[in-house]
Design an enzyme around this catalytic site. Sequence first.
Site, PDB file in Angstrom:
ATOM      1  N   HIS A 195       0.880  -1.162   0.000  1.00 18.20           N
ATOM      2  CA  HIS A 195       0.000   0.000   0.000  1.00 18.20           C
ATOM      3  C   HIS A 195       0.924   1.220   0.000  1.00 18.20           C
ATOM      4  O   HIS A 195       2.079   1.131   0.426  1.00 18.20           O
ATOM      5  CB  HIS A 195      -0.901   0.011   1.236  1.00 18.20           C
ATOM      6  N   ASP A 241       2.387   1.666   3.259  1.00 19.30           N
ATOM      7  CA  ASP A 241       3.377   0.653   3.658  1.00 19.30           C
ATOM      8  C   ASP A 241       4.747   1.122   3.183  1.00 19.30           C
ATOM      9  O   ASP A 241       5.757   0.907   3.848  1.00 19.30           O
ATOM     10  CB  ASP A 241       3.105  -0.709   3.000  1.00 19.30           C
ATOM     11  N   GLU A 301      -9.053  -4.361  -8.428  1.00 19.76           N
ATOM     12  CA  GLU A 301      -9.273  -5.571  -7.617  1.00 19.76           C
ATOM     13  C   GLU A 301     -10.728  -5.575  -7.155  1.00 19.76           C
ATOM     14  O   GLU A 301     -11.068  -4.946  -6.159  1.00 19.76           O
ATOM     15  CB  GLU A 301      -8.317  -5.585  -6.411  1.00 19.76           C
ATOM     16  N   GLU A 338      -8.905 -11.806  -6.699  1.00 15.89           N
ATOM     17  CA  GLU A 338      -8.678 -12.426  -5.389  1.00 15.89           C
ATOM     18  C   GLU A 338      -9.717 -13.527  -5.194  1.00 15.89           C
ATOM     19  O   GLU A 338     -10.925 -13.305  -5.324  1.00 15.89           O
ATOM     20  CB  GLU A 338      -8.774 -11.383  -4.270  1.00 15.89           C
ATOM     21  N   HIS A 355     -12.691 -12.808  -2.885  1.00 18.20           N
ATOM     22  CA  HIS A 355     -13.631 -11.815  -3.409  1.00 18.20           C
ATOM     23  C   HIS A 355     -14.586 -12.457  -4.425  1.00 18.20           C
ATOM     24  O   HIS A 355     -15.767 -12.107  -4.478  1.00 18.20           O
ATOM     25  CB  HIS A 355     -12.879 -10.649  -4.053  1.00 18.20           C
ATOM     26  N   ASP A 385     -14.676 -11.188   4.966  1.00 15.35           N
ATOM     27  CA  ASP A 385     -13.548 -11.557   4.109  1.00 15.35           C
ATOM     28  C   ASP A 385     -12.500 -12.276   4.970  1.00 15.35           C
ATOM     29  O   ASP A 385     -11.872 -11.673   5.826  1.00 15.35           O
ATOM     30  CB  ASP A 385     -12.983 -10.254   3.524  1.00 15.35           C
ATOM     31  N   ASP A 439      -9.689 -14.357   4.095  1.00 14.35           N
ATOM     32  CA  ASP A 439      -8.271 -14.420   3.721  1.00 14.35           C
ATOM     33  C   ASP A 439      -7.556 -15.618   4.337  1.00 14.35           C
ATOM     34  O   ASP A 439      -6.475 -15.520   4.930  1.00 14.35           O
ATOM     35  CB  ASP A 439      -7.549 -13.113   4.110  1.00 14.35           C
ATOM     36  N   ASP A 441      -2.779 -13.196  -0.543  1.00 14.43           N
ATOM     37  CA  ASP A 441      -3.374 -12.196   0.359  1.00 14.43           C
ATOM     38  C   ASP A 441      -4.046 -12.962   1.490  1.00 14.43           C
ATOM     39  O   ASP A 441      -5.276 -13.081   1.550  1.00 14.43           O
ATOM     40  CB  ASP A 441      -4.358 -11.298  -0.401  1.00 14.43           C
TER      41      ASP A 441
HETATM   42  C1  XUL Z   1      -9.087  -6.181   0.674  1.00 10.45           C
HETATM   43  C2  XUL Z   1      -7.884  -6.576  -0.026  1.00 10.45           C
HETATM   44  C3  XUL Z   1      -6.752  -5.606  -0.009  1.00 10.45           C
HETATM   45  C4  XUL Z   1      -6.160  -5.396  -1.349  1.00 10.45           C
HETATM   46  C5  XUL Z   1      -5.066  -4.381  -1.420  1.00 10.45           C
HETATM   47  O1  XUL Z   1     -10.068  -7.129   0.708  1.00 10.45           O
HETATM   48  O2  XUL Z   1      -7.812  -7.660  -0.557  1.00 10.45           O
HETATM   49  O3  XUL Z   1      -5.782  -6.062   0.881  1.00 10.45           O
HETATM   50  O4  XUL Z   1      -5.619  -6.585  -1.817  1.00 10.45           O
HETATM   51  O5  XUL Z   1      -5.494  -3.113  -1.166  1.00 10.45           O
HETATM   52 MN    MN Z   2      -6.428  -8.550  -1.978  1.00  7.34          MN
END
Ligand code: XUL
Ligand code: MN
Length: 346
Positions: A51, A54, A176, A212, A215, A250, A252, A285
Amino acid sequence: MATNHPYKFCFGPWNISEGADPYGPTTRPPQTFDWKLEQLKKLGFDAMMFHDDDAVPDIDTKSAVQIRKEAKELKKKLDDAGLVAEMVAPRLWFSPMTIDGAYTSNDPKCRRYAIDRSRRSIDIAKILGTDILVLWLAREGTYLREAKKGRRSIVLMVEAFDQMLAHDKKIRLAIEPKPNEPMDHAYLPTIGHALAVAQLTRDPKRVGALIETAHCILAGLDPADEIAFAMSFGKLWSLHLNDQNGLKYDQDKPFGSTNLRGAFDQVRVLEQNKYGSRGEYVCFDVHPFRTTKPEHTLAHLDNSRRTFLRLVEKARSFDETAAKKLIAARDYQALDQMVIEHLLGK
Ligand code: XUL
Ligand code: MN
Protein backbone atom coordinates in the site's frame (compact mmCIF):
# COMPACT_ATOMS: atom_id res chain seq x y z
CA MET A 1 7.58 -29.89 -5.03
CA ALA A 2 7.32 -28.81 -8.64
CA THR A 3 10.72 -28.13 -10.14
CA ASN A 4 11.48 -25.42 -12.70
CA HIS A 5 8.09 -23.86 -12.12
CA PRO A 6 7.81 -20.45 -13.76
CA TYR A 7 6.00 -18.89 -10.81
CA LYS A 8 7.21 -15.93 -8.77
CA PHE A 9 5.72 -15.33 -5.35
CA CYS A 10 4.75 -12.27 -3.40
CA PHE A 11 3.00 -11.04 -0.25
CA GLY A 12 2.45 -7.72 1.48
CA PRO A 13 3.51 -6.45 4.90
CA TRP A 14 -0.14 -6.55 5.99
CA ASN A 15 -0.13 -10.32 5.51
CA ILE A 16 1.95 -10.69 8.66
CA SER A 17 -0.86 -9.32 10.81
CA GLU A 18 -1.48 -9.24 14.52
CA GLY A 19 -4.89 -10.86 14.91
CA ALA A 20 -7.11 -7.89 15.76
CA ASP A 21 -10.76 -8.22 14.71
CA PRO A 22 -13.81 -6.00 15.32
CA TYR A 23 -14.40 -7.83 18.62
CA GLY A 24 -10.95 -8.01 20.14
CA PRO A 25 -7.45 -6.62 20.16
CA THR A 26 -4.27 -8.01 18.66
CA THR A 27 -3.04 -11.44 19.74
CA ARG A 28 0.51 -11.18 18.41
CA PRO A 29 3.12 -8.45 18.79
CA PRO A 30 3.71 -6.13 15.82
CA GLN A 31 6.83 -6.69 13.72
CA THR A 32 8.85 -4.01 12.01
CA PHE A 33 8.84 -3.57 8.25
CA ASP A 34 12.51 -4.59 8.09
CA TRP A 35 11.77 -7.83 9.95
CA LYS A 36 8.95 -8.61 7.53
CA LEU A 37 11.17 -7.97 4.53
CA GLU A 38 13.84 -10.25 5.97
CA GLN A 39 11.27 -13.02 6.53
CA LEU A 40 9.96 -12.63 2.98
CA LYS A 41 13.46 -13.20 1.69
CA LYS A 42 14.13 -16.10 4.07
CA LEU A 43 10.92 -17.79 2.96
CA GLY A 44 12.18 -17.57 -0.62
CA PHE A 45 9.53 -15.18 -1.91
CA ASP A 46 10.48 -12.88 -4.80
CA ALA A 47 8.56 -9.66 -4.32
CA MET A 48 6.63 -7.54 -1.87
CA MET A 49 3.39 -5.70 -2.58
CA PHE A 50 2.76 -2.32 -1.01
CA HIS A 51 0.00 0.00 0.00
CA ASP A 52 1.25 3.55 -0.50
CA ASP A 53 1.62 4.01 3.25
CA ASP A 54 3.38 0.65 3.66
CA ALA A 55 6.01 2.21 1.40
CA VAL A 56 5.88 5.70 2.94
CA PRO A 57 4.29 5.63 6.41
CA ASP A 58 2.05 8.57 7.41
CA ILE A 59 1.97 9.63 3.79
CA ASP A 60 -0.74 12.27 4.30
CA THR A 61 1.53 14.29 6.58
CA LYS A 62 4.47 14.34 4.16
CA SER A 63 5.51 16.64 1.32
CA ALA A 64 6.01 15.39 -2.23
CA VAL A 65 9.78 15.82 -1.77
CA GLN A 66 9.77 13.77 1.45
CA ILE A 67 7.61 11.05 -0.13
CA ARG A 68 10.05 10.76 -3.02
CA LYS A 69 13.03 10.62 -0.69
CA GLU A 70 11.51 7.81 1.41
CA ALA A 71 10.41 5.87 -1.67
CA LYS A 72 13.98 6.04 -2.99
CA GLU A 73 15.30 4.76 0.35
CA LEU A 74 12.88 1.86 0.18
CA LYS A 75 13.92 1.08 -3.39
CA LYS A 76 17.52 0.87 -2.24
CA LYS A 77 16.53 -1.44 0.61
CA LEU A 78 14.71 -3.71 -1.87
CA ASP A 79 17.65 -3.64 -4.31
CA ASP A 80 20.09 -4.53 -1.52
CA ALA A 81 17.88 -7.47 -0.53
CA GLY A 82 17.53 -8.59 -4.17
CA LEU A 83 13.76 -8.10 -4.03
CA VAL A 84 11.28 -6.11 -6.09
CA ALA A 85 8.01 -4.27 -5.53
CA GLU A 86 5.16 -6.04 -7.30
CA MET A 87 2.64 -3.21 -7.05
CA VAL A 88 1.56 -0.14 -5.13
CA ALA A 89 -2.06 0.41 -4.00
CA PRO A 90 -3.41 3.71 -2.62
CA ARG A 91 -5.05 3.08 0.75
CA LEU A 92 -8.26 4.98 0.10
CA TRP A 93 -10.34 3.68 2.99
CA PHE A 94 -8.67 4.85 6.18
CA SER A 95 -8.58 8.64 6.12
CA PRO A 96 -11.45 10.83 7.36
CA MET A 97 -11.46 12.10 3.76
CA THR A 98 -12.71 8.73 2.47
CA ILE A 99 -15.60 8.06 4.85
CA ASP A 100 -18.18 8.55 2.08
CA GLY A 101 -16.04 6.92 -0.59
CA ALA A 102 -12.94 8.13 -2.41
CA TYR A 103 -13.47 8.77 -6.15
CA THR A 104 -17.26 8.54 -5.65
CA SER A 105 -17.55 10.64 -2.50
CA ASN A 106 -20.34 13.18 -2.63
CA ASP A 107 -17.86 15.83 -1.42
CA PRO A 108 -15.65 17.27 -4.21
CA LYS A 109 -12.84 18.02 -1.71
CA CYS A 110 -12.74 14.35 -0.75
CA ARG A 111 -12.72 13.28 -4.40
CA ARG A 112 -9.79 15.64 -5.01
CA TYR A 113 -7.95 14.13 -2.02
CA ALA A 114 -8.46 10.62 -3.43
CA ILE A 115 -7.13 11.55 -6.87
CA ASP A 116 -4.16 13.46 -5.43
CA ARG A 117 -3.29 10.53 -3.20
CA SER A 118 -3.57 8.14 -6.15
CA ARG A 119 -1.19 10.32 -8.14
CA ARG A 120 1.31 10.21 -5.26
CA SER A 121 0.97 6.42 -5.21
CA ILE A 122 1.79 6.35 -8.92
CA ASP A 123 4.94 8.41 -8.22
CA ILE A 124 5.92 5.89 -5.54
CA ALA A 125 5.26 2.97 -7.89
CA LYS A 126 7.50 4.56 -10.49
CA ILE A 127 10.34 5.02 -7.98
CA LEU A 128 9.92 1.44 -6.74
CA GLY A 129 10.14 0.19 -10.33
CA THR A 130 6.65 -1.23 -10.82
CA ASP A 131 4.11 -0.13 -13.40
CA ILE A 132 1.14 -1.65 -11.55
CA LEU A 133 -1.19 0.44 -9.43
CA VAL A 134 -3.73 -1.83 -7.73
CA LEU A 135 -7.11 -0.29 -7.03
CA TRP A 136 -9.13 -2.09 -4.39
CA LEU A 137 -12.12 0.26 -4.42
CA ALA A 138 -13.01 -0.33 -0.79
CA ARG A 139 -15.53 2.44 -0.23
CA GLU A 140 -16.74 3.01 -3.78
CA GLY A 141 -20.27 1.87 -3.10
CA THR A 142 -23.07 2.59 -0.69
CA TYR A 143 -24.74 1.35 2.45
CA LEU A 144 -28.03 2.64 1.06
CA ARG A 145 -28.90 3.00 -2.60
CA GLU A 146 -30.38 6.47 -2.22
CA ALA A 147 -27.08 7.97 -0.96
CA LYS A 148 -25.41 8.12 -4.38
CA LYS A 149 -26.40 7.87 -8.02
CA GLY A 150 -25.03 4.65 -9.49
CA ARG A 151 -24.48 6.04 -12.97
CA ARG A 152 -22.79 9.21 -11.71
CA SER A 153 -20.48 7.05 -9.58
CA ILE A 154 -19.30 5.22 -12.68
CA VAL A 155 -18.63 8.56 -14.41
CA LEU A 156 -16.67 9.78 -11.37
CA MET A 157 -14.58 6.61 -11.25
CA VAL A 158 -13.78 6.80 -14.95
CA GLU A 159 -12.77 10.47 -14.56
CA ALA A 160 -10.48 9.50 -11.68
CA PHE A 161 -8.93 6.61 -13.66
CA ASP A 162 -8.39 8.95 -16.62
CA GLN A 163 -6.51 11.41 -14.43
CA MET A 164 -4.28 8.61 -13.16
CA LEU A 165 -3.62 7.34 -16.69
CA ALA A 166 -2.76 10.89 -17.77
CA HIS A 167 -0.44 11.40 -14.80
CA ASP A 168 1.95 8.69 -15.98
CA LYS A 169 2.05 7.32 -19.50
CA LYS A 170 3.36 3.93 -18.35
CA ILE A 171 1.20 3.16 -15.34
CA ARG A 172 -1.28 0.27 -15.58
CA LEU A 173 -4.33 0.19 -13.32
CA ALA A 174 -5.24 -3.24 -11.95
CA ILE A 175 -8.74 -3.08 -10.47
CA GLU A 176 -9.27 -5.57 -7.62
CA PRO A 177 -13.02 -6.19 -7.52
CA LYS A 178 -14.83 -7.18 -4.35
CA PRO A 179 -18.61 -7.25 -4.03
CA ASN A 180 -19.01 -6.17 -0.41
CA GLU A 181 -17.23 -5.44 2.87
CA PRO A 182 -16.81 -2.76 3.96
CA MET A 183 -19.73 -1.58 1.80
CA ASP A 184 -23.15 -3.13 1.49
CA HIS A 185 -22.60 -3.26 -2.27
CA ALA A 186 -19.55 -2.13 -4.23
CA TYR A 187 -19.81 -0.51 -7.65
CA LEU A 188 -17.25 -2.83 -9.26
CA PRO A 189 -18.03 -6.22 -7.69
CA THR A 190 -16.63 -8.61 -10.31
CA ILE A 191 -14.02 -8.94 -13.03
CA GLY A 192 -16.70 -8.38 -15.65
CA HIS A 193 -17.51 -5.00 -14.11
CA ALA A 194 -13.83 -4.06 -13.88
CA LEU A 195 -13.12 -4.92 -17.51
CA ALA A 196 -16.28 -3.21 -18.72
CA VAL A 197 -15.31 0.02 -16.95
CA ALA A 198 -11.81 -0.24 -18.47
CA GLN A 199 -13.44 0.26 -21.87
CA LEU A 200 -14.80 3.66 -20.82
CA THR A 201 -11.37 5.06 -19.93
CA ARG A 202 -9.04 7.06 -22.15
CA ASP A 203 -6.67 4.09 -22.51
CA PRO A 204 -8.46 0.75 -22.03
CA LYS A 205 -5.21 -1.15 -22.73
CA ARG A 206 -3.80 0.15 -19.45
CA VAL A 207 -6.76 -0.82 -17.28
CA GLY A 208 -6.90 -4.45 -16.21
CA ALA A 209 -7.57 -6.56 -13.17
CA LEU A 210 -6.36 -8.39 -10.13
CA ILE A 211 -8.40 -11.39 -9.02
CA GLU A 212 -8.68 -12.43 -5.39
CA THR A 213 -10.09 -15.88 -4.64
CA ALA A 214 -12.08 -14.76 -1.58
CA HIS A 215 -13.63 -11.82 -3.41
CA CYS A 216 -14.94 -14.09 -6.19
CA ILE A 217 -16.45 -16.47 -3.64
CA LEU A 218 -18.11 -13.55 -1.84
CA ALA A 219 -19.68 -12.63 -5.20
CA GLY A 220 -20.99 -16.19 -5.52
CA LEU A 221 -18.65 -16.84 -8.45
CA ASP A 222 -16.07 -19.48 -9.20
CA PRO A 223 -12.53 -18.06 -8.90
CA ALA A 224 -11.20 -20.36 -11.65
CA ASP A 225 -13.83 -19.07 -14.09
CA GLU A 226 -13.10 -15.47 -13.11
CA ILE A 227 -9.39 -16.11 -13.77
CA ALA A 228 -10.21 -17.62 -17.16
CA PHE A 229 -12.43 -14.65 -18.00
CA ALA A 230 -9.74 -12.07 -17.18
CA MET A 231 -7.08 -14.09 -19.02
CA SER A 232 -9.30 -14.25 -22.12
CA PHE A 233 -8.82 -10.48 -22.34
CA GLY A 234 -5.08 -10.58 -21.47
CA LYS A 235 -6.02 -8.56 -18.41
CA LEU A 236 -5.01 -10.67 -15.42
CA TRP A 237 -2.07 -8.63 -14.22
CA SER A 238 -1.98 -9.80 -10.63
CA LEU A 239 -3.52 -12.41 -8.40
CA HIS A 240 -4.39 -12.69 -4.69
CA LEU A 241 -4.81 -16.34 -3.87
CA ASN A 242 -6.41 -17.26 -0.55
CA ASP A 243 -9.57 -19.05 0.57
CA GLN A 244 -12.98 -18.22 1.95
CA ASN A 245 -15.56 -20.36 3.72
CA GLY A 246 -18.84 -19.17 2.24
CA LEU A 247 -20.62 -15.84 2.46
CA LYS A 248 -19.02 -14.40 5.57
CA TYR A 249 -16.65 -11.55 6.34
CA ASP A 250 -13.55 -11.56 4.11
CA GLN A 251 -11.54 -14.37 5.69
CA ASP A 252 -8.27 -14.42 3.72
CA LYS A 253 -7.60 -18.02 4.75
CA PRO A 254 -4.52 -19.92 3.52
CA PHE A 255 -4.79 -20.98 -0.12
CA GLY A 256 -6.67 -24.29 -0.39
CA SER A 257 -7.65 -24.24 3.27
CA THR A 258 -11.40 -24.48 2.66
CA ASN A 259 -11.84 -25.85 -0.84
CA LEU A 260 -8.91 -27.86 -2.10
CA ARG A 261 -10.65 -28.80 -5.33
CA GLY A 262 -11.46 -25.14 -5.99
CA ALA A 263 -7.79 -24.35 -5.39
CA PHE A 264 -6.79 -27.11 -7.84
CA ASP A 265 -9.13 -25.64 -10.44
CA GLN A 266 -7.55 -22.20 -10.01
CA VAL A 267 -4.03 -23.57 -10.37
CA ARG A 268 -5.07 -25.65 -13.38
CA VAL A 269 -6.52 -22.66 -15.20
CA LEU A 270 -3.36 -20.64 -14.40
CA GLU A 271 -1.25 -23.48 -15.80
CA GLN A 272 -3.40 -23.90 -18.92
CA ASN A 273 -3.18 -20.18 -19.70
CA LYS A 274 0.49 -19.75 -18.71
CA TYR A 275 -0.06 -17.21 -15.96
CA GLY A 276 3.30 -15.75 -15.03
CA SER A 277 4.79 -15.95 -18.52
CA ARG A 278 4.50 -12.17 -18.87
CA GLY A 279 6.14 -11.53 -15.52
CA GLU A 280 2.98 -11.69 -13.38
CA TYR A 281 3.34 -12.71 -9.74
CA VAL A 282 1.35 -15.13 -7.60
CA CYS A 283 0.54 -13.18 -4.44
CA PHE A 284 -0.99 -14.63 -1.32
CA ASP A 285 -3.37 -12.20 0.36
CA VAL A 286 -3.67 -14.41 3.42
CA HIS A 287 -3.72 -13.72 7.16
CA PRO A 288 -2.82 -15.89 10.16
CA PHE A 289 -5.86 -17.09 12.12
CA ARG A 290 -6.45 -14.94 15.22
CA THR A 291 -5.55 -18.02 17.29
CA THR A 292 -2.09 -18.29 15.70
CA LYS A 293 0.79 -18.09 18.18
CA PRO A 294 3.50 -15.48 17.54
CA GLU A 295 6.05 -18.19 16.73
CA HIS A 296 3.80 -19.47 13.92
CA THR A 297 3.15 -16.06 12.38
CA LEU A 298 4.63 -16.96 8.96
CA ALA A 299 3.12 -20.42 8.55
CA HIS A 300 0.09 -19.30 6.50
CA LEU A 301 2.40 -17.79 3.85
CA ASP A 302 4.74 -20.74 3.57
CA ASN A 303 1.79 -23.16 3.65
CA SER A 304 -0.07 -21.29 0.91
CA ARG A 305 2.95 -21.50 -1.37
CA ARG A 306 3.51 -25.19 -0.53
CA THR A 307 -0.12 -25.95 -1.35
CA PHE A 308 0.13 -23.95 -4.57
CA LEU A 309 3.24 -25.86 -5.69
CA ARG A 310 1.73 -29.22 -4.77
CA LEU A 311 -1.31 -28.29 -6.84
CA VAL A 312 0.94 -27.31 -9.76
CA GLU A 313 2.21 -30.89 -9.63
CA LYS A 314 -1.36 -32.16 -9.46
CA ALA A 315 -2.34 -30.04 -12.46
CA ARG A 316 0.66 -31.27 -14.45
CA SER A 317 0.11 -34.92 -13.59
CA PHE A 318 -3.63 -34.88 -14.25
CA ASP A 319 -4.39 -37.43 -16.96
CA GLU A 320 -5.66 -35.08 -19.65
CA THR A 321 -6.04 -37.87 -22.22
CA ALA A 322 -8.27 -39.88 -19.92
CA ALA A 323 -10.22 -36.71 -19.06
CA LYS A 324 -10.75 -35.96 -22.77
CA LYS A 325 -12.16 -39.43 -23.36
CA LEU A 326 -14.58 -39.06 -20.47
CA ILE A 327 -15.63 -35.62 -21.75
CA ALA A 328 -16.20 -37.03 -25.25
CA ALA A 329 -18.36 -39.77 -23.75
CA ARG A 330 -20.13 -37.18 -21.54
CA ASP A 331 -19.24 -39.40 -18.59
CA TYR A 332 -19.03 -36.59 -16.08
CA GLN A 333 -19.67 -38.91 -13.15
CA ALA A 334 -16.40 -40.66 -13.92
CA LEU A 335 -14.66 -37.33 -14.58
CA ASP A 336 -15.79 -36.06 -11.18
CA GLN A 337 -14.45 -39.15 -9.44
CA MET A 338 -11.23 -39.01 -11.45
CA VAL A 339 -10.56 -35.48 -10.13
CA ILE A 340 -11.35 -36.53 -6.56
CA GLU A 341 -9.10 -39.59 -6.70
CA HIS A 342 -6.31 -37.60 -8.33
CA LEU A 343 -6.44 -35.11 -5.48
CA LEU A 344 -6.63 -37.83 -2.84
CA GLY A 345 -3.53 -39.47 -4.30
CA LYS A 346 -2.44 -42.99 -3.59
C1 XUL B 1 -9.09 -6.18 0.67
C2 XUL B 1 -7.88 -6.58 -0.03
C3 XUL B 1 -6.75 -5.61 -0.01
C4 XUL B 1 -6.16 -5.40 -1.35
C5 XUL B 1 -5.07 -4.38 -1.42
O1 XUL B 1 -10.07 -7.13 0.71
O2 XUL B 1 -7.81 -7.66 -0.56
O3 XUL B 1 -5.78 -6.06 0.88
O4 XUL B 1 -5.62 -6.58 -1.82
O5 XUL B 1 -5.49 -3.11 -1.17
MN1 MN C 1 -6.43 -8.55 -1.98
